[in-house]
Design an enzyme around this catalytic site. Structure first.
Site, PDB file in Angstrom:
ATOM      1  N   HIS A 103       4.209 -14.927 -27.503  1.00  0.00           N
ATOM      2  CA  HIS A 103       4.887 -13.627 -27.997  1.00  0.00           C
ATOM      3  C   HIS A 103       4.561 -13.503 -29.522  1.00  0.00           C
ATOM      4  O   HIS A 103       4.102 -12.590 -29.974  1.00  0.00           O
ATOM      5  CB  HIS A 103       6.037 -13.509 -27.163  1.00  0.00           C
ATOM      6  CG  HIS A 103       6.489 -12.002 -27.390  1.00  0.00           C
ATOM      7  ND1 HIS A 103       7.719 -11.617 -27.131  1.00  0.00           N
ATOM      8  CD2 HIS A 103       5.913 -10.827 -27.730  1.00  0.00           C
ATOM      9  CE1 HIS A 103       7.868 -10.320 -27.211  1.00  0.00           C
ATOM     10  NE2 HIS A 103       6.841  -9.795 -27.760  1.00  0.00           N
ATOM     11  N   GLU A 106       1.255 -13.238 -30.486  1.00  0.00           N
ATOM     12  CA  GLU A 106       0.471 -11.816 -30.116  1.00  0.00           C
ATOM     13  C   GLU A 106       0.780 -10.925 -31.294  1.00  0.00           C
ATOM     14  O   GLU A 106       0.281 -10.154 -31.734  1.00  0.00           O
ATOM     15  CB  GLU A 106       1.058 -11.681 -28.939  1.00  0.00           C
ATOM     16  CG  GLU A 106       0.699 -10.234 -28.254  1.00  0.00           C
ATOM     17  CD  GLU A 106       1.702  -9.327 -27.814  1.00  0.00           C
ATOM     18  OE1 GLU A 106       2.020  -8.289 -28.517  1.00  0.00           O
ATOM     19  OE2 GLU A 106       2.725  -9.605 -27.015  1.00  0.00           O
ATOM     20  N   HIS A 107       2.188 -11.039 -31.757  1.00  0.00           N
ATOM     21  CA  HIS A 107       2.438  -9.899 -32.698  1.00  0.00           C
ATOM     22  C   HIS A 107       1.828 -10.479 -34.235  1.00  0.00           C
ATOM     23  O   HIS A 107       1.462  -9.504 -34.775  1.00  0.00           O
ATOM     24  CB  HIS A 107       4.123 -10.166 -33.154  1.00  0.00           C
ATOM     25  CG  HIS A 107       4.889  -9.407 -32.104  1.00  0.00           C
ATOM     26  ND1 HIS A 107       5.444  -8.214 -32.431  1.00  0.00           N
ATOM     27  CD2 HIS A 107       5.037  -9.446 -30.626  1.00  0.00           C
ATOM     28  CE1 HIS A 107       5.924  -7.560 -31.240  1.00  0.00           C
ATOM     29  NE2 HIS A 107       5.905  -8.269 -30.408  1.00  0.00           N
ATOM     30  N   GLU A 204      13.554  -7.511 -30.164  1.00  0.00           N
ATOM     31  CA  GLU A 204      12.803  -7.104 -28.871  1.00  0.00           C
ATOM     32  C   GLU A 204      13.350  -7.738 -27.701  1.00  0.00           C
ATOM     33  O   GLU A 204      13.679  -7.038 -26.580  1.00  0.00           O
ATOM     34  CB  GLU A 204      11.102  -7.275 -28.952  1.00  0.00           C
ATOM     35  CG  GLU A 204      10.390  -6.658 -27.938  1.00  0.00           C
ATOM     36  CD  GLU A 204       8.937  -7.020 -27.818  1.00  0.00           C
ATOM     37  OE1 GLU A 204       8.445  -7.493 -29.008  1.00  0.00           O
ATOM     38  OE2 GLU A 204       8.395  -6.860 -26.738  1.00  0.00           O
TER      39      GLU A 204
END
Ligand SMILES: [Zn+2]
Length: 1035
Positions: A103, A106-107, A204
């Site tokens: 994750h 991905e960012h 998040e």
């Protein structure tokens, strides 16, 4: 973004709804598909070899499968006559810990790459492109980067940025700090302020786990598939994220984002060769083959069932603390790459759980023990082995055992009795509709549909051939009438890989989470040397400096404003009167043999005290039975004959007056051409003879609605905040809050907890009297031109059947404006002779006022909204404000709220109704965010932006204005809002013309304090500063 498997039990078949814009009418040749059929197996194209070419007529496409020779990268192209072309690349990412490495990666890959080293090229491309979709997301076992656009040049630009980002990212340490996690002083410029955790993914995920349904789903997967990657949180557990290092991140990229571990997908009408060439030249040619070790091994089957208990935070609107337990039973199913078995089990799952005629609905929902099904109910096909899950939420802890017994008993009963033929037919009918109904994002639906199966080396083409599966399924049923029952016996009764999971709230849940975080923080901080601390302070400053530096994005490709179509395509339709004086809009469209019928009925005569109950009325109207049909029979008929019949309240703004609006209820439905008479008959019965007697079923529906609303707050908190903030700014804002704001959520919660629900039920027939007649109605039909005469006849019949109310009713509010819609579109073959007259309410005495509301909810994050009353659609300033909102989001708020503030999102937008909104989403701050909003306004007033910035904002606004419209939705702006294509074209020209001067001028004129009325709302945890400030209302 992090996307955890399936939400709310959507199964793959339900998800797939056929898209595409057939520019051609049905029956005409389909160039993209024909062209693709010319490829030969074995043919070499730009480093790739064609492996398979397959027509898939049921989805109007041709599938071409290829392999890249040097790297082994897989490629699937779906050629289809659809302009909205899509690209995606997916990597199999199978982490073995919960640091959230896929994750964070991905960012971080979106923060700059070799060819595009500027900061955040991904967000910048949003403003330099006409993309119809751009995103990235991390699933449990893959990471996907999709985009779509209708413009060929744009496609090449975006492809170049996506390829460079994923294969050649910079992965700078500061990017890792910003996006992943970091220790930083609360106030970065003050070394005396305490050190805290910051980072976009960190926040998040903290936000994501305020959603109790998500907590449940996450544990379910982790515990049912405990042997490998599914036992960890791919998005990251906030308590584990601070264990991730920058080195680990780079290592994960090197081993996972490699062509040999990649699957490329393209969809649409653009030629394949060009895609292949670009992908080979810009990325694949620079790699050699490797053996990725990312495969997920088969899960070891258990020899006996297991049981687990977990806790969560209290329900955000809890009053009845004794009934907040969730329990479910799950069963491991076979590998999803067995596509026919997956198809069968998916159908079986729908038969078991969907609709009031399904066995689990009858046994569980109607037991009254709980409020709704447990999260992720049904078939879940997002992991290598699928699973089925069923249970209840909102139950008393003591009922856990009873629920488990009911589940076992229901399985026994299904094995014994099987399913009614009608229900199987209804389900197959539903699949037929889903293949014909066209959405505007079909490419995206397809790539999501095949992602999991392909990820585990299943055959994506086989998965798409639904026609074959349907035929085989019918054959199996014919040969063996007990086909489905035997599956139930095999997979549910005789399956030892079965798990019971229960979850109950703990009042101290968030307190404990905070404490664990504090301990983690203390542990990190205590291990720091003085030099480390000095370095952290320096890095914090460095990050802030980086973030505040003027940004140069000139390395990125961009479209120009001149690439935007100057004139929009116009939609033809006719308006004719039916049953004497009811206007009906007929819009001929290539609908693949579907008919879309809608009716809009005014609420003007409804007494005020009934208004809060309109959403509930709408929700249950098609679910309580009608005429001779009880609610089960009605549900059965709706499933057999239609693709859905829904009712919803609407508040429609006027285009030229802020204090004027239309209020009403929209009835929407769709069906196959052959079923139109049946569908219209159902509508007649619902209008004339709705049944409001089934008290028990009504209770069930009320509880489900209340539960859904309350579960939806963590996902939509920013919308609730802005609805509340705009409540006191216009008369329509007040009504919107009543219909869909926090007031409505709380009202439903109160009703759901009533012991005697009869007084509420008795309001429904009263609402019916004012609403279900054709006194103040208009209708619309979207269908093929061939179907129109038949549709006309059916609508006429329906309206004659429904008739008028017996006595004349006066509007409740005195000021009604009758307003004809502007019809007769330019370029239409003939100008309609009739018009739609809308009856709007106006309130000349309305005075907007400021209100500040804080809804205290037990979340660790905030949702902040500030609204400003500006001008309606037809005012030239409206266009300037629309561009301004985009400009403020891209050039100021994104940096302040997300990059510096650590919120998941934030920005500005202007609604059609003329409300300018500044908002933040999953935000660790609240008061500080309001200050950032103020700074954003000052920035806008100062005019410190360039022509390039303005052009980018225009591109971004136009990519929304020009987003594709499905045939079922054409003409709706006219039907609902009275907007003609001429008005939209005029607005378009105003958008093109917006200048620097206009932007600073509207900033001064509307946004400055004391200029227009502002109003504020926050949803979030207790806040001492707000509590002390008497100008805030705390609720
Ligand atoms: Zn994310």
């Amino acid at each position: 973004m992090w996307r955890f498997s399936g939400r709310r039990g959507l199964c793959a078949v339900q998800r797939l709804s056929c898209g595409a814009h057939h520019k051609v009418w049905r029956g005409k040749s389909d160039q993209a598909c024909e062209r693709a059929l010319q490829y030969k197996v074995g043919e070499k194209i730009h480093g790739f070899t064609v492996k398979q070419v397959t027509p898939v007529p049921e989805l109007f496409l041709t599938a071409v499968k290829l392999n890249h020779d040097n790297t082994g990268a897989r490629y699937l192209h779906l050629a289809r006559e659809d302009k909205n072309n899509l690209f995606s690349v997916q990597f199999r990412t199978t982490p073995m810990d919960s640091t959230g490495v896929p994750h964070v990666l991905e960012h971080t890959v979106l923060c700059g790459s070799q060819k595009y080293p500027c900061r955040d090229p991904f967000f910048k491309m949003l403003n330099r492109s006409l993309s119809t979709f751009m995103n990235a997301f991390t699933a449990s076992d893959y990471t996907m980067y999709p985009f779509s656009t209708q413009n060929p040049k744009d496609f090449q630009n975006l492809l170049s940025v996506y390829l460079d980002a994923t294969f050649f990212p910079c992965l700078r340490e500061l990017d890792f700090w910003q996006e992943g996690w970091r220790l930083e002083h609360e106030n970065p410029s003050d070394p005396q302020s305490p050190l805290i955790f910051k980072g976009v993914v960190f926040n998040e995920m903290k936000g994501a786990f305020t959603d109790n349904e998500r907590i449940f789903s996450q544990h379910l997967q982790n515990k049912l598939l405990p042997d490998h990657t599914y036992s960890v949180v791919s998005g990251g557990d906030p308590l584990c994220i601070p264990e991730l290092t920058w080195e680990q991140l780079k290592e994960f990229h090197a081993t996972h984002y490699h062509p040999s571990n990649a699957r490329f997908f393209t969809y649409g009408s653009f030629p394949l060769e060009q895609h292949l060439k670009q992908i080979h030249d810009e990325a694949l040619s620079k790699f050699q083959k490797m053996e990725p070790s990312t495969a997920v091994p088969a899960q070891q089957h258990w020899d006996k069932p297991r049981e687990f208990h977990i806790t969560c935070g209290p329900d955000s609107l809890a009053t009845d603390a004794s009934k907040q337990t969730t329990v479910s039973v799950s069963f491991l199913l076979p590998d999803i790459t067995d596509t026919f078995e997956a198809f069968t089990l998916n159908l079986l799952s729908s038969l078991l759980i969907s609709g009031p005629n399904s066995p689990f609905y009858k046994a569980l929902i109607e037991s009254g023990l709980g409020t709704d099904f447990s999260p992720d109910v049904g078939y879940n096909g997002y992991t290598r082995e699928a699973y089925f899950n069923v249970g209840l939420q909102g139950i008393a802890e003591k009922d856990v055992k009873t629920v488990r017994e009911i589940i076992d008993r229901t399985i026994e009963e299904v094995i014994e009795k099987g399913f009614e033929d009608d229900r199987i037919e209804a389900l197959l009918h539903k699949i037929e509709i889903q293949m014909k109904h066209q959405s505007t994002s079909f490419g995206l639906a397809l790539t999501s549909y095949i992602a999991s199966c392909w990820n585990h080396d299943g055959d994506p083409v086989e998965l798409l051939q639904m026609g074959n599966h349907l035929t085989k399924f019918r054959q199996c049923l014919k040969e063996n009438p007990k086909f489905l029952q035997e599956k139930v016996e095999q997979y549910f009764k005789n399956n030892q890989h079965k798990m019971t999971l229960s979850m109950k709230p703990d009042d101290k849940y968030y307190e404990k989470q905070t404490q664990m975080e504090t301990e983690k923080l203390a542990q990190k901080v205590n291990s720091l040397s003085q030099a480390d601390k000095q370095q952290i302070y320096q890095k914090g400053l460095e990050l802030r400096t980086q973030q505040s530096k003027p940004q140069d994005a000139s390395c990125l490709p961009a479209l120009k404003v001149s690439d935007i179509e100057p004139v929009m395509p116009f939609t033809n339709f006719d308006i004719a009167l039916a049953a004497g004086d009811v206007p009906v809009q007929y819009c001929p469209q290539p609908t693949n043999g579907m008919v879309y019928f809608r009716a809009f009925s005014s609420l003007n005569t409804l007494p005020e005290e009934l208004r809060p109950y309109v959403p509930l009325f709408c929700n249950v109207l098609t679910k309580l039975g009608c005429g001779i049909l009880d609610y089960r029979e009605q549900a059965q008929q709706i499933e057999l004959k239609t693709g859905g019949m829904t009712v919803s309240p609407h508040v429609l703004p006027d285009d030229s007056q802020l204090d004027t609006y239309e209020q009403g209820v929209l009835f929407s439905s769709l069906c196959l051409e052959r079923n139109l008479p049946d569908m219209m008959h159902l509508w007649s019965e619902i209008f004339n003879n709705p049944c409001f007697e089934e008290e028990e079923h009504f209770k069930v529906l009320v509880k489900m609605t209340a539960q859904e609303l309350s579960n939806g707050i963590p996902d939509s908190g920013h919308l609730y905040a802005s609805l509340r903030a705009s409540k006191t700014l216009t008369p329509s804002g007040d009504l919107k809050e009543t219909f869909s704001g926090m007031d409505q959520v709380r009202l439903m919660k109160r009703i759901a907890e009533m012991t005697d629900i009869k007084p509420i039920l008795r309001k429904l027939p009263r609402i019916k009297k004012y609403l279900l007649n054709c006194d103040n109605m208009r209708c619309s039909v979207n269908a093929t031109p061939q179907q129109m005469p038949q549709a006309e006849k059916e609508v006429e019949n329906f309206l004659r059947n429904v008739g008028r109310s017996k006595k004349e009713r006066k509007p409740v509010r005195p000021h009604i404006v009758e307003k004809p819609t502007h019809s007769g579109p330019r370029g239409s073959a003939h100008v309609s002779s009739s018009q739609i007259i809308r009856k709007l309410i106006t309130d000349p005495t309305f005075k907007p006022c400021q209100m500040k509301t804080h809804f205290v909810l037990p979340f660790p994050v905030n949702y902040v909204g500030e609204c400003v009353r500006t001008v309606p659609y037809a005012d030239p300033d409206h266009a300037s404000l629309k561009i301004l909102a985009r400009l403020m989001t891209a050039k100021f708020l994104h940096t302040e709220i997300r990059e510096k503030g650590g919120a998941y999102g934030g920005g500005a937008k202007l609604s059609h109704s003329g409300i300018f909104t500044l908002y933040s989403y999953r935000d660790p701050n609240s008061i500080e965010t309001l200050q950032s909003f103020g700074k954003a306004v000052d920035w806008a007033k100062s005019g410190k932006f360039t022509q390039q910035d303005i052009d980018e904002a225009k591109l971004s606004v136009f990519s929304a204005v020009d987003s594709p419209v499905a045939p079922s939705e054409k003409g709706m702006d006219h039907f609902l809002y009275g907007l003609s294509d001429e008005m939209k074209q005029a607005h378009r020209e105003q958008l093109f013309a917006v200048s620097h001067d206009q932007l600073t001028s509207v900033s001064h004129k509307y946004l400055g304090i004391g200029k227009s009325t502002h109003s504020l709302a926050i949803l979030g945890p207790e806040n001492p500063k707000i509590a002390k400030d008497p100008s805030w209302i705390v609720r």
